[in-house]
Structures are given as C-alpha cells and as structure tokens.
Design an enzyme around this catalytic site. Sequence first.
Site, mmCIF file in Angstrom:
data_model
loop_
_atom_site.group_PDB
_atom_site.id
_atom_site.type_symbol
_atom_site.label_atom_id
_atom_site.label_comp_id
_atom_site.label_asym_id
_atom_site.label_seq_id
_atom_site.Cartn_x
_atom_site.Cartn_y
_atom_site.Cartn_z
ATOM 1 C CB ALA A 42 5.069 6.663 2.917
ATOM 2 N N GLY A 51 0.853 -1.253 0.009
ATOM 3 C CA GLY A 51 -0.097 -0.176 -0.144
ATOM 4 C C GLY A 51 0.985 1.201 0.044
ATOM 5 C CB CYS A 52 0.148 4.630 -1.007
ATOM 6 S SG CYS A 52 -1.590 4.963 -0.091
ATOM 7 C CE1 TYR A 53 -1.616 8.063 4.187
ATOM 8 C CE2 TYR A 53 -3.443 6.569 3.748
ATOM 9 C CZ TYR A 53 -2.894 7.930 3.677
ATOM 10 O OH TYR A 53 -3.835 8.767 3.631
#
Lengths: 350, 350, 350, 350
Positions: C158, C153-155
């Site tokens: 990061a 996932g994107c979160y």
Amino acid sequence: MAKFANKVRIGILGASGYTGAELLRLLVRHPGVEIRVLTADRKAGAAVETVFPHLAGLGLPPLVTIEQADWSQCDVVFCGLPHGTTQEVVAKLPRHLKVLDLSADFRLADIASYAEWYGHAHRAPELQKEAVYGLTELWRDRIKDSRLVAVPGCYPTAAQLPLVPLVEAGQILADDIVIDAKSGVSGAGRTLKETSMFAEVSEGINAYGIAKHRHAPEIEQGISLAAGRPIVVNFTPHLMPMNRGILSTIYVRLSNGAQAADLRGTLAKRYADEPFVRVVGEGVEPATRHVRGSNLCLIGVFKDRVKGRAIVISAIDNLVKGASGQAVQNMNLMTGQPETLGLDQAPMFP
Amino acid sequence: MAKFANKVRIGILGASGYTGAELLRLLVRHPGVEIRVLTADRKAGAAVETVFPHLAGLGLPPLVTIEQADWSQCDVVFCGLPHGTTQEVVAKLPRHLKVLDLSADFRLADIASYAEWYGHAHRAPELQKEAVYGLTELWRDRIKDSRLVAVPGCYPTAAQLPLVPLVEAGQILADDIVIDAKSGVSGAGRTLKETSMFAEVSEGINAYGIAKHRHAPEIEQGISLAAGRPIVVNFTPHLMPMNRGILSTIYVRLSNGAQAADLRGTLAKRYADEPFVRVVGEGVEPATRHVRGSNLCLIGVFKDRVKGRAIVISAIDNLVKGASGQAVQNMNLMTGQPETLGLDQAPMFP
Amino acid sequence: MAKFANKVRIGILGASGYTGAELLRLLVRHPGVEIRVLTADRKAGAAVETVFPHLAGLGLPPLVTIEQADWSQCDVVFCGLPHGTTQEVVAKLPRHLKVLDLSADFRLADIASYAEWYGHAHRAPELQKEAVYGLTELWRDRIKDSRLVAVPGCYPTAAQLPLVPLVEAGQILADDIVIDAKSGVSGAGRTLKETSMFAEVSEGINAYGIAKHRHAPEIEQGISLAAGRPIVVNFTPHLMPMNRGILSTIYVRLSNGAQAADLRGTLAKRYADEPFVRVVGEGVEPATRHVRGSNLCLIGVFKDRVKGRAIVISAIDNLVKGASGQAVQNMNLMTGQPETLGLDQAPMFP
Amino acid sequence: MAKFANKVRIGILGASGYTGAELLRLLVRHPGVEIRVLTADRKAGAAVETVFPHLAGLGLPPLVTIEQADWSQCDVVFCGLPHGTTQEVVAKLPRHLKVLDLSADFRLADIASYAEWYGHAHRAPELQKEAVYGLTELWRDRIKDSRLVAVPGCYPTAAQLPLVPLVEAGQILADDIVIDAKSGVSGAGRTLKETSMFAEVSEGINAYGIAKHRHAPEIEQGISLAAGRPIVVNFTPHLMPMNRGILSTIYVRLSNGAQAADLRGTLAKRYADEPFVRVVGEGVEPATRHVRGSNLCLIGVFKDRVKGRAIVISAIDNLVKGASGQAVQNMNLMTGQPETLGLDQAPMFP
C-alpha cells in the site's frame, strides 16, 4: 465558593441529538444540578424516552419547543443545535442565562473566518466578542468568569491539548504539523445521511473533508495563538467503524534541539495537575477504548526513526471530552462548583 | 442500618479478566467501599494499568498472587476465577470474609448436577450448602444474611428474571419454553480462544453449545423451583459481534387462559418497586444498547400471531446485571448498604 | 505463451491461516490451476472444512504435514508459514517447484538488515540472492522469470505503489515522507493473541509498533531504490475494527516545483494500463470498502492547505493485493498465464 | 439447450440500492450476460461509480430514468424498486422482457393478503396470476418456463428451505413453529432511516416488527402449501450489527415419531443434488460468515434437550441467496443457461 446556593438549574436546547443524550447521561447523576428544560422542536410534546429509550425512568422533563421553554426556570443552558441556526437562537436567550454552546457558531473569534468557512455572515457578531473558547485546560481562567462559552469541536480538542504547549515551548515547528485524525461515527451526529449508515461505515475506513474540514480553522486559531503568528496545519480526518472516540496521530518536526523526551517532559509538566489529561508512560500507546465514556484525554509521545521528527498521539471520547463532558467541566467552572463534579466515571472497557 | 462502621474493604480474586475490570469500574466510584487487594496470578507484581490501561491513575493496589493476598485487610471478596478452580480457592479463604463468587462453582445446589455438567466432583460440598443463589430480585432476603453468594450467570439472569414470575403465576407452560439468547463477546471472557478473535466474530453470527450449554441446568434449577417440579427448557445461545449485552427472546405457551397482557401485568406488578428491572411499555422493543453499562434489565411482552403463544424479551448488559453489577448489588445487601449504591450510572448510548 | 501444457498444480504450505484461506478462495475458481497439496502441521489429517467451514464442499485435498507432502504432485508452492521458520522450509523444497513466499523471510535483500529486524541470522542466504521482490507492478519483468518470489507485505504494498513512482519522478522529497496506515485485524493473522480479540479491538483504534514495525525496512528498501540513496520514512501502523483493508494516508513534501496535480499525472500515467491499480478522480476519497475482496489498489492525490505539501492515499484489501491476490498475480506471471486470471472479482460492498 | 443464441441482455430497474449493487457484482463476471440498461431515477445521468465507487472501471452503462430506458436493448429485467411502486412499473414493461422482481409486490399469490399486509389494493392483479414464486430449489420447474418471477424475501428464503421439506414429510408439527431470525443491516436497504445508522445499530441487538413483519405471510404461504392447510407461524426478526447475513434458528415440535436425525435425513436427501443448499454434518453450527458473498444456504439440525423438540438452523447471505444471487439463479433457469453460471464464488472469510 459556590456561586449558587441551590442546585444549578439546567436547560438543554436540542436535546435529541447524541451530544444531548450524552449531556443527559452525565447530568442526571451530577450532584450539583437539576435538569429543568429540554427542547427538541420536532419531538416537542414527547417524553425523552421516545427519543432515547435508554434514558427512560430518570424523571426527566418532557421535550418542548424553544418557544415553549420557560427560561426563568434555568440558570444555565447547554445548546446542542446545528451550526448556523445557533447564533440567532442564543442571541434571543435572556441574559441571566449562562450559555454553553456545543455548535461551531461561536468558536472562531474572527467573524470573517467564520463567514468564509461556514458560508454566511455571522449572525450575532456582538455576542461573538463575549464568547470564550472553552478548551478548559488552556482557558480555565477566562471560562470561569464567562457567560457564553463556545465548547470546542472534538477534533480541535484532541489536536490542541497536545500541540499548544509544544508550540508555546518552541519545541516543534508550527509550520510543519500533520494531524491524522480517526473518528467514530457519533461525531457526525444523529442527522440522517448515507455516510453515517451502518452498511456504509462498517468494515471500512476513509479520509474525508481532506484539506477543507471546518475544524481546520479552529485548530489553526489555537496553534496560531500559541505560535504568535498565523499558522496553517495539515488536518486530515478519517471516518471509521466505532461509535465513540478520536485518535489523533500527530507528526511534528522538532525545533531548537528538542527531542521526543523533551516534548513528553513539557506535556507532563503542563498537565501534571490536570484531572482529565494524562501523559502516558514511554512506549504506552494511547487508545480510544481506554477513554471510552470518560472525560479523559490521553497523550503519548514517541521518537520517530526519521531524524528531527517525533510523533504525538492523543485519544479522547469525542462525545465526552470532545463535546458534552468538556461542556459540563466548563459549566462546573462557571457555576463555582468543583471542576470534576459529575465527571468521575472510569472509562468503560470492553 | 449499616453493618460496617467504616468503608467496606474489598478484595478481588482474578482481577485481570473482564468481570474484574467491570468490578473495578463500578467499585472505584462506589462511595461505600475501599479496594484493598487485587490478585492476578500470572500478572502478580504488575500495576493494574499494565493489564487494564483504562484503569490507570485510579490509585488501585498492585496485582498480587493469591498466596500474597493479606485477607485481614478485607471484609468482602469478589471471586472472578475460572470455573473448576474456584471451589478450592474459596474453601481456603478465612471465614470472616463475605464472598461473592462470579464463577459457576456454587450456582448449582445439586452437587450431582454440578458433577454431570462440569465433569468433576464438587470440591467443596460443605460450602455449597451455605451458598445462596444471588439473583437479587428473586432471593433478596436470603442474600442479605448470607456469607457466600453465587452470582448468577449472565444468560440465567436474563432468562429467570422474566420467566420465574410467569411460571409462579401459572400463566405459562413451564414445559414449553424456548430461550433464544444472543450474547456479546465479553461473555466468553478474556481467555484466548479462536472463537473470540475479531476476525472470527465480526460480520457474523452463529449458535453454539446447542442443547448442551452449562447455563441450561442453572436456568432449569430456577424454573423448576418456580414450577415446583423438574423442568427442562430449550436454551440456545448465540455469539454475535458486540462487546456487551444479552438479548433473550423467549417463546412461551400461555396457560390457564392468560393473554400476553396478563403476563405483562404480572411482571409489572412483581417488579414495580425494583430499581433495576423495568417492564417496558407495550410495543417497545428491549434493546441491549439501552442498558449498556448499566445494571438494568428491560423486559417486554408481545402478543404472538400464533394462538396461545406469547413472546417475552429481556435485555441486560452481561458484564453488569449479568455479572459484576449484580455482584455489587448483592454486596450492598450483604453489607447493609443501600442496594443501589454505586450502581446509578445511566446507560451509555451510543 | 503458456509454460504449462496442463493446469498448474498447486501446493500451499500453511493452509490454515487467513492468507491460506484467501489463497484457496481465489484458487478454487482459478481456471488455470489444480490444488494438489495442502499442509497444516497441527491440523494434519483433517479436512479443510474443519479449519475453514466456509470452504466445505469444494473438493479440496486433506491437510497433511510438510513431511507428508508429495511435491512431485506440484509445480508451484505458496508458502504461508510464519516468519523465521520459512527460510529453512523453503530451502528444503525440491528445485523444480516455483515458490511464492508470503512471509517476510525473503523480502529484505540485505541479509544484515534481515538479521537486525528479525533477530536472527538469515537461514538461507544463498536462496535470498535468488529471491525476487514480488510487487508486481514494479517488478513484473523480473518476477516473470523467477523461481522464488517474496510476496510483499500488506503495508509495503500500500505504501510503495503510490510512493515509488513519485520518488522516481523527483516530485516529492524522499526524506520527508509520513505514512499513516490503518489496517484491519486479519493482517495480524489467525494466531491467538490478546490484541486480536474482538473485545480488545472493536469500538477502538490505536497505533502500534510505532517507529519499530518490521514493515518499515521493507518500505524503505523500495523507496531507497527509487531514490538512489538510503531513505528512512515515518511509518505508523494502526489497528482498527474491520476484518480486511489497509488505508495509507501518506503526507509528502513536494519538490522541484511539483503540485498535487503533477503527482496525480505521474501516477495516472504510470498505472494507466495496470488492471489492478486505479488512480481515482480528483476529490474522490479512496476507501477500503471499495476494494474489499478484490485485487485492486486505489490511489488518490489531494492538495494540502499547507504550502508545499500534498496528501496521497491508497487503499487495498490486505488479504488480496496485500497478500494472496498479489501472490496469485505473480504466479500467473511465473507460469505464463494471463496476469489477471482468477482475479476478476468485483469488490464486495456492502 | 440455450434459449439465447447470444449473451442475454440485462436491464436493472433501481440499480442504486444494495440489491442493485449485488446484482452488478454478480453479473459483471457472469459469462452469459451483457448489462445494457441501468435505471436510478434520482441519479439519472450519473455514472454508476458516483453511486457505487467500488463498481468503477467495469464498463457499466450510465444510470438513466425508467422513461429513458430502451427496453428493446434487453431480454431480461431485474427490478429492485421499492414495494408498492413495483406493480405499476412492471405492468408497463414490454411483454418481451423476462422479469425478476426483487420487491415483495408479486410474492403473495393471494391479492387480498397483499392488500392486508401492504395497505393498498394490488395494482396489477392480472400480472399476479402470471407470477411464479422464485424459491429456486422448491419451484424450479415452474420458474424455468415463467416470464415473471417474484424473487423471495431474504427471511422467507432462510425459513422455507429448511421447513418446507420437513412439513411435507410430516415430521414436524406445522402449527408449532418458532422462527427466530437475525439479520444484517443491508437487509433494510439503502434508504435513510435512523434504525439503519451505524451508531444506532452497532454494539447492540433488538427484535423488531414482532408478530407483524411482512415476511410472515410470505413464510406462511409456503408452509401452508406444504401442509395443505392454513398455517400461522411465529416469526421474530432481529437487527444486528453486521452488513450481510441471516441466521434463522427454528424451533420445531417433532411429529409422527420423528427424531432430529430423521429431519436431517429428510433434508439431506431433498438437497443432495442441490449446488447451493448444504446440510452440514452433525454438530456443525451454521454461521453466516461461512456463506458471506456466496449463494449458499447452510442447514443444520440439532437434538433438543426438551423431549419431542428439535432445532433447525439455516444461514444465508441475505444479499445473495436472499436476493440478488437467487435472482441470478432464476434468470439462468429462465434463459436456459446452467443454473450455477456466475454464482461459483467461494464464500469470503474473514
């Protein structure tokens, strides 16, 4: 009991910035005041509408220099000048004027701290003793009888309103506070700088002033007073693409067995009768768009999945509760008018 | 001469859309009204703040279905329902109610034209005869005594205010009008559609509904009346990334020897005493940000480098003068209250 | 050593969403692939440009249903279907296909955890055993030889890139991690929802999914592995008005005498040879606008004024390194191509 | 037939502005060039990444002053200096350099017209005779063999690509052209000005430079050449809240019996083989978001409801086809490389 038989006569120093525009927006329809003097040194001689076309047609006085200002026409002065120059200007104002200063120049009670953070010695140390910190909900009684009020910074307002009652209640650990704040661009003022340009701000976000922003000592001053000892907090501001608004997401460690619900209870009780602070219901996420243009501060409390932690979120409009609105709220108090006068706008959404 | 001894009691049909929110923002601080009934079929039973968190704490009545609404509690109803369903709903309302309809359902006097543009026969042709077109500055006298007002569309408001006086004066050629309009996204309403999503709108612009937008016949109705003969205009709307505002850049051909200055003169004279229409000074460019949140319409006139042409620009807030504000302005007239009551907000900038 | 003599033949399942568009943007100029199959059930039969006009003229195959897809034409499939439906679809794909799944369906190794967070039993538990978590820089060796990769996932991307090395190094306390993340709107996908509409997002910010966002267990899975024991983290996502980008401001407590500089050292060493992860210089603030459109992850480390704490900030483009770019990076590995192939775009600013 | 045995060596004058950044973004992955010299007087001595953090890590040379530049290292120079100073700088460059000037200094063939619009006499009138106007699709043959190319302005590119073929075909009346253009903020450059600040631009739109914008004579130069006689056009630019993009909505009067479909036919034929100009299908609305980051120009033609009129719409990215992309396209031609080299990016959406 009104202190003024007639309408309160208002002057604004530095009327050409965003806080100046916001003061004017609020004051032109405030039923208890008359706007008499507007200064803007570089624009002196011009009509307000050359600086703020949206304020055309409202019968406002022309812009003058500080030297040209006739202070005998005024009862109250709002000061929207830059940090650093304000102390000297305010020191020269006639003593009959009540002063609401929107700069940082009188916010730090400790002039040594001021010197450290602002890079020069305080230029009006005597006046500093007189200054009252204008976070209305926390210092209402002192503000009422003051002559010189330091209107709090936008970030410190959004941080202290939720944090001070919790620290006072001993429900959170004052030494373990993380304040992640997100601000709209108007907070940086109307001064030209690359970081305020559209193409540099839109479609992006970044933290700035990390661990060195000047609002940190102001927040710490309030938290330290609440804790009864010197406190250092993490305060990390972010610049994001919106005109107005500050959202503070505050991460706290619970103490003395308190739970998130206890925090909400403390805040709800403390602010139960406050017209401008609202503790939102469980599960409701405060959003800056829900306070836009209003003097409101929304506060929400959330359980954290990490044991012993909670999340407290506040939302304000940085130009209203974070600056000009709170200034007007204080002015109302100082002049014996109802505290909410002229501040009854509902938020504007969308 | 007030027509109502007490406060005017208000109902809003379809209160959960953006025009509903804007009506509430304006009416909650309107000193001459009380909000009694709010309908929102799919949200019936809920508090307003579940739909509009920014309107929490204002003491508003809960949302109900149309069937549940007690119209005996109301003197005036604002109708914010979708086009098409409104005619039947309004037809069923008790006749003691004054009605301000914000949909398009009663804007076209010619029911054949309605059928052509909206794809179905008019469902309340008798009511249509009674309906008055609510462009206040142009139809004030008729609005005053009306029971059913069709509040104009946002684009038609921004187009007709500058154009009608110029066509009536014979200073421009009615057959050669180009209206290039740029609108914020709230004009598309709160209904879910891909073209209203953030990622589809931000960082871009496009024309839409080219030569077939339903506001074209509404604009033409007004221009034709002014010209005394059927007129077709070019109307090209654009969707752009802002919440509020319409800017109409209108390209006209001068006639009868008129110059741009004559056009400005005609408009300045026509609107000299109007509280909400302002013809800006020579060289001043109307901007939507200068009317944001207010009921103002700004109009500017510019010489064109092309011989025999001029440029007329108008700016409004589509949700205020283009919808809810104009509705309130008309309501004030219909209920014998001062026309500007509750509409004195200065624009909000930034 | 190329595993494919010819160009790798690509299929994309669910090509009409934002991750689909981004895959196409990256793959159309990737020198090592050919796009053969595009599915989009509701748009089957249409040309790509009816869904994405910006992708017109690129010679892409038409959209088909999953049933119509001829998988014998493909070597690799990217899957951009919604969570929940993906497990069954992937289970039915022929085994000769290498699969890169951009949904959450194969990200949690523990199927009980999946069931808890996603509300239904895992529908392909056997496949789950085969799935490799595709955070390239951390799992490169396993990805290389895998058939089914769960693109993170994107979160979680990061968060894990900066955190995993620090936890592994024992320089921060894994039990005291606060992740305050700010995301652009494209992260919510192209599905219609009120919270993704322009007028609901622009000019504002709010936290959402507080303490219950589904990316929390995914982040915790990675941190727990690094820590060697189960870890719970604070993860608080915020929605803000930009199309692309995630900024994660991460608040950590130092351990074992480490200082901020040590953290930077650890990260700099770990990522020294990575083409897509860059540890920025001291005092440089990572900003999402500096990675826009690129596969980069920027990481900055900052001293905190609070003793024993540090601040770690990461910035990615959620659609590239946070989704489609990382998927392509993994595909390159899985097919024996240079890892950076097709991912050499410089960021686009402004 | 390559004119250069090795890679073309590039210098950029004025590399710290937005067109400089965009040139770098395009050139760093252009397979036929090497970037050798970057000047930025006020930033001389600094690394590119201090000015443009998004360009860190790309191995770019440091910024130097113009005086420090070693032109023997370069074959081609792109010049991104401000209008007015460029003529003198270019005049002093060694003659072995091919020059692509992105300022307005060499765009107007008539030096009297230059003096009138830019307020000072042309400072390099001899060079002007040598300069070729770099609208690639219209002047390809002359560009190919030129040494000094004046890269067209963003607005003139978006206007002339659709208009010139139509005027040449005699299908529209050259004397009755209205160009309503909407531009993103990057078009105003990186220079600090109030009108480029976020809070002054976002959430609003306004026309500017009405009937006196300096791109008007540039557009008229092209239309006049096409018409074979002096033409004056209406050109009205608008500033709107987006980073990139120009949409030109052009209102034309048909002549010689032409219909909208004939206009589309003419344009489709003219641009059939052009890699960067695409005439979109009937009913498709060109949008700036569909060309973002690419060198494309989209053109659409629409019937007007007004008899004898049509609407032509073009969309470009002002920093690519409107500036740096077109400059690279011309450089490719001038150096004997394939015209599309380094310009094959698909647009970035969202």
